[in-house]
Design a protein around this motif. Sequence first.
Motif, PDB file in Angstrom:
ATOM      1  N   PHE A   8     -73.604  34.782  47.200  1.00 14.50           N
ATOM      2  CA  PHE A   8     -73.593  35.973  48.032  1.00 14.50           C
ATOM      3  C   PHE A   8     -72.973  37.152  47.282  1.00 14.50           C
ATOM      4  O   PHE A   8     -71.908  37.017  46.679  1.00 14.50           O
ATOM      5  N   GLU A   9     -73.659  38.281  47.321  1.00 17.95           N
ATOM      6  CA  GLU A   9     -73.111  39.514  46.766  1.00 17.95           C
ATOM      7  C   GLU A   9     -72.355  40.266  47.853  1.00 17.95           C
ATOM      8  O   GLU A   9     -71.330  40.888  47.587  1.00 17.95           O
ATOM      9  N   ARG A  10     -72.891  40.198  49.072  1.00 22.71           N
ATOM     10  CA  ARG A  10     -72.270  40.878  50.211  1.00 22.71           C
ATOM     11  C   ARG A  10     -72.786  40.238  51.486  1.00 22.71           C
ATOM     12  O   ARG A  10     -73.951  39.883  51.587  1.00 22.71           O
ATOM     13  N   VAL A  11     -71.890  40.102  52.473  1.00 24.96           N
ATOM     14  CA  VAL A  11     -72.273  39.631  53.803  1.00 24.96           C
ATOM     15  C   VAL A  11     -71.495  40.456  54.825  1.00 24.96           C
ATOM     16  O   VAL A  11     -70.268  40.427  54.852  1.00 24.96           O
ATOM     17  N   GLY A  12     -72.206  41.199  55.643  1.00 26.25           N
ATOM     18  CA  GLY A  12     -71.588  41.985  56.703  1.00 26.25           C
ATOM     19  C   GLY A  12     -70.669  43.070  56.201  1.00 26.25           C
ATOM     20  O   GLY A  12     -70.802  43.563  55.087  1.00 26.25           O
ATOM     21  N   ARG A  13     -69.716  43.422  57.029  1.00 28.64           N
ATOM     22  CA  ARG A  13     -68.801  44.511  56.726  1.00 28.64           C
ATOM     23  C   ARG A  13     -67.583  44.059  55.939  1.00 28.64           C
ATOM     24  O   ARG A  13     -66.799  44.874  55.486  1.00 28.64           O
ATOM     25  N   ARG A  17     -67.950  43.706  50.291  1.00 27.10           N
ATOM     26  CA  ARG A  17     -68.140  45.147  50.458  1.00 27.10           C
ATOM     27  C   ARG A  17     -66.849  45.871  50.086  1.00 27.10           C
ATOM     28  O   ARG A  17     -65.761  45.409  50.395  1.00 27.10           O
ATOM     29  N   ASP A  18     -66.982  46.993  49.438  1.00 30.99           N
ATOM     30  CA  ASP A  18     -65.832  47.825  49.069  1.00 30.99           C
ATOM     31  C   ASP A  18     -64.783  47.047  48.281  1.00 30.99           C
ATOM     32  O   ASP A  18     -63.582  47.193  48.513  1.00 30.99           O
ATOM     33  N   GLY A  19     -65.240  46.199  47.378  1.00 28.03           N
ATOM     34  CA  GLY A  19     -64.325  45.468  46.509  1.00 28.03           C
ATOM     35  C   GLY A  19     -63.739  44.198  47.087  1.00 28.03           C
ATOM     36  O   GLY A  19     -62.977  43.515  46.424  1.00 28.03           O
TER      37      GLY A  19
END
Length: 104
Positions: A8-13, A17-19
């Motif tokens: 996963f690179e990003r999931v949700g908020r 996200r944002d580091g």
Amino acid sequence: MSRYLVTFERVGRRGGRDGSTPPAPLTVEATDGDHLAVQVLAHVRPMLASRALEIVVDLDEGRGFLLAGFHTAGEFTVEELPERVRILDDEGRFLNPRPQTGGA
């Protein structure tokens, strides 16, 4: 059935996200992209506020993403893992691929 590593690179908020740290990778067995999508969805659902989710998996590209409404709610890569090979000795027992350590 194939084994896949989903990173996963990003999931949700929150995750990725944002580091922030993304969720840990997931290893699953799946018959196709749809079967893989169902397993990814089950894994990430607790991390997402939205209940209207869609998972898109492109096995040829090795990528996927999560959609929540009209927004991208996450991104991930998909890598097909090699088949597990188990080697038998002359008596039909599985060989231990790891070296033995310690005393006698």
